[in-house]
Design a protein around this motif. Structure first.
Motif, PDB file in Angstrom:
ATOM      1  N   ILE A  38      42.034 -29.650   3.836  1.00 49.36           N
ATOM      2  CA  ILE A  38      42.115 -28.365   4.524  1.00 49.36           C
ATOM      3  C   ILE A  38      41.413 -28.444   5.881  1.00 49.36           C
ATOM      4  CG2 ILE A  38      41.381 -25.939   4.435  1.00 49.36           C
ATOM      5  CD1 ILE A  38      41.705 -26.103   1.374  1.00 49.36           C
ATOM      6  N   TYR A  78      39.187 -21.739   1.653  1.00 50.06           N
ATOM      7  CA  TYR A  78      40.444 -21.732   0.917  1.00 50.06           C
ATOM      8  C   TYR A  78      41.355 -20.557   1.282  1.00 50.06           C
ATOM      9  CZ  TYR A  78      39.717 -25.654  -2.265  1.00 50.06           C
ATOM     10  OH  TYR A  78      39.576 -26.915  -2.798  1.00 50.06           O
ATOM     11  N   TYR A  81      45.287 -20.501   1.012  1.00 53.22           N
ATOM     12  CA  TYR A  81      45.642 -21.716   0.252  1.00 53.22           C
ATOM     13  C   TYR A  81      46.954 -21.505  -0.495  1.00 53.22           C
ATOM     14  CZ  TYR A  81      45.150 -25.280  -3.447  1.00 53.22           C
ATOM     15  OH  TYR A  81      45.346 -26.313  -4.324  1.00 53.22           O
ATOM     16  N   PRO A  91      46.392 -23.792   6.964  1.00 51.88           N
ATOM     17  CA  PRO A  91      45.127 -24.246   6.378  1.00 51.88           C
ATOM     18  C   PRO A  91      43.941 -23.408   6.846  1.00 51.88           C
ATOM     19  CG  PRO A  91      46.427 -26.112   7.154  1.00 51.88           C
ATOM     20  CD  PRO A  91      47.120 -24.886   7.649  1.00 51.88           C
TER      21      PRO A  91
END
Length: 558
Positions: A38, A78, A81, A91
């Motif tokens: 990420i 996240y 995500y 990301p």
């Protein structure tokens, strides 16, 4: 002055300890590898493109901005995500946010990642920035914005533009933060266009690097709208804004110089009064945090003693347990974390044998379940913490409230309502850590996201839903089977098993902490061994806000 040290009974060589450790390490490795992917943002080509423009990436800027030998505590990594896959993904929602030290003081940093769709705002980008601002507002944290964004991601504009958790709220928050005296510094280090141009201009200090652009409408849109031809530099370049419009305070030649100027400005910010929470010099726990890996079990059917977890988080492993022999499936007590006085409310995962009220008959209370006595105790403890200005830490591993005739007769709903009231109206800082399960109304009672924790963290083993996977899958499959039968369809045992596995897989995916983190239901997935460090960071942030409202509960069920 010494407190009560938790007596630990951990056998680090036992088979159970080693098995739990392996499972946790495997899970952590998976999470950390994913986090590294990420952090690559838009990928190597996008990073190279940013460098060719003479600009650093968002993460490179942050690394140079924070004080040497300090770490950036990232939040919302996240976010988005597994979302926006039809657009190539986003990301970390195309922005990097978190807490860091700049010129010795704790700040919130919000940086657009121009390697992800030129830093454009997806719906989750706006929500992530707003969450960071809300944390800054709740805790009075000075905020630094590193702007490098093409503005709203137009294909999804209807989900970015109008609502209270959408793009416009960012600028509203700028104004509110300014009115509350929360310092804001903005550096325009790339593009800053359309509505996004209001963000820097609503902050206290505005910096701009050469080659950047700040305008409500770019050259192409200006020509289309009014027929005027102009270059980007003439329309909204750093020199123009420094010399003609007077919009920017500092014009800098490049990212490096701009970052040094930000650090110099942050160094001059005055210090306001801090919160009244008690603080002493910190002392490390008596046991290493890494032992949490072997103590904790993510298996819902396995028992462990939450006191052993607490012993590896709190200063000196000292815990003044409140009403230790009453309502034992919820642990309450006083401790210090990083020197800060705290009250801890934690689900106990050990089964206990108690005397039933009224009859005195022995009964087993199951770990991870909130019984009437436990709810009463926790509510009373939370009142004490508010009365005495003690921040609250909630450690979740909860299946929910007890059900059944005996529970109903004991007044479980009344006791649960009292606990929820106390949590909802609590005015001291609340910080939640979801260690294992956090299901149903137990999630609410333990200060879930809807109850305004200043921060909410999750371990990789967290599970977050109305009910557990097996129970939910069984319920959903029964409903589906009855629906199909009403339509005249008969399912074989094989069909039912396949349907069950399909439903269960979908549900399990949704209760994974990454699914929650993608939607900002948790602020960060943290390494259990570093829970103490995360809590210290959060408590230090909370200490920046001196205001504590008057504590009121309204009608309290008794």
């Amino acid at each position: 002055m010494s407190g009560t040290v938790i007596e630990t009974q951990v056998d680090a060589k036992s088979a159970g300890f080693e098995k739990n450790s392996r499972q946790m390490v495997d899970r952590l490795t998976e999470i950390k590898n994913e986090e590294e992917r990420i952090r690559q943002g838009g990928g190597a080509k996008a990073i190279e493109s940013q460098h060719k423009k003479g600009r650093l990436t968002a993460r490179e800027r942050i690394a140079k901005l924070i004080d040497p030998k300090t770490e950036f505590f990232e939040l919302g990594l996240y976010a988005a995500y597994e979302m926006y896959e039809e657009w190539g993904g986003a990301p970390a929602a195309g922005t990097v946010v978190g807490l860091g030290r700049v010129s010795g003081r704790q700040v919130m940093i919000i940086a657009n990642d121009a390697t992800v769709k030129a830093g454009a705002f997806f719906p989750m980008t706006a929500k992530k920035v707003i969450r960071a601002q809300n944390i800054a507002i709740e805790n009075r944290i000075p905020t630094i914005y590193l702007v490098d964004s093409a503005g709203v991601f137009l294909p999804l504009q209807e989900d970015v533009f109008p609502d209270t958790d959408d793009f416009g709220r960012v600028f509203r928050n700028n104004a509110v933060m300014s009115a509350q005296g929360i310092p804001q510094i903005t550096a325009i280090m790339g593009m800053c266009v359309a509505g996004g141009a209001y963000l820097p201009v609503m902050c206290d200090h505005i910096l701009m690097t050469e080659g950047s652009g700040l305008f409500l409408a770019g050259p192409a849109l200006v020509q289309a709208a009014i027929g005027q031809k102009t270059s980007a530099e003439e329309l909204g370049g750093a020199k123009m804004h420094a010399q003609i419009s007077g919009t920017v305070d500092f014009r800098e030649p490049d990212d490096e110089a701009c970052i040094q100027r930000i650090r110099a400005l942050a160094d001059k910010i005055g210090h306001r009064p801090k919160a009244p929470f008690d603080h002493k010099p910190a002392r490390p726990p008596s046991h290493p945090g890494e032992e949490i890996y072997g103590i904790f079990s993510s298996n819902p059917g396995k028992q462990y003693d939450m006191r052993e977890i607490i012993a590896r988080i709190v200063d000196g492993s000292e815990f003044e347990e409140y009403r230790a022999e009453y309502g034992q499936t919820v642990l309450c007590g006083f401790a210090r974390i990083g020197g800060w006085a705290v009250g801890i409310v934690a689900n106990q995962k050990k089964h206990v044998t108690v005397a039933a009220p009224g009859t005195g008959e022995k009964r087993i209370e199951f770990g991870g379940v909130i019984y009437t006595e436990a709810a009463d105790k926790a509510a009373r403890f939370i009142l004490d913490c508010n009365q005495n200005l003690i921040p609250l830490i909630f450690l979740h591993d909860v299946n929910g409230f007890m059900v059944g005739k005996e529970a109903e007769w004991s007044g479980i709903i009344r006791a649960g309502a009292k606990l929820v009231n106390a949590v909802a109206n609590s005015v001291v800082p609340k910080i939640a850590v979801i260690c294992g399960g956090s299901f149903g109304a137990g999630h609410y009672a333990m200060c879930g996201k809807a109850y305004d924790p200043r921060f909410i963290f999750a371990w990789p083993t967290a599970r977050y839903a109305v009910m557990g996977g097996d129970a939910a899958a069984g319920t959903l499959v029964e409903i589906k089977i009855k629906q199909l039968e009403r339509e005249g369809k008969k399912l074989t045992d094989k069909d039912k098993k396949e349907l069950y596995e399909s439903v269960r897989a979908t549900y399990e995916h949704q209760i994974d902490p990454r699914y929650a983190a993608a939607r900002l239901w948790v602020d960060a997935i943290i390494d259990p061994a570093h829970t103490r460090e995360a809590l210290i960071e959060a408590l230090e942030a909370a200490s920046l806000n001196p205001y504590v409202a008057e504590f009121k509960t309204g009608v309290l069920q008794t």
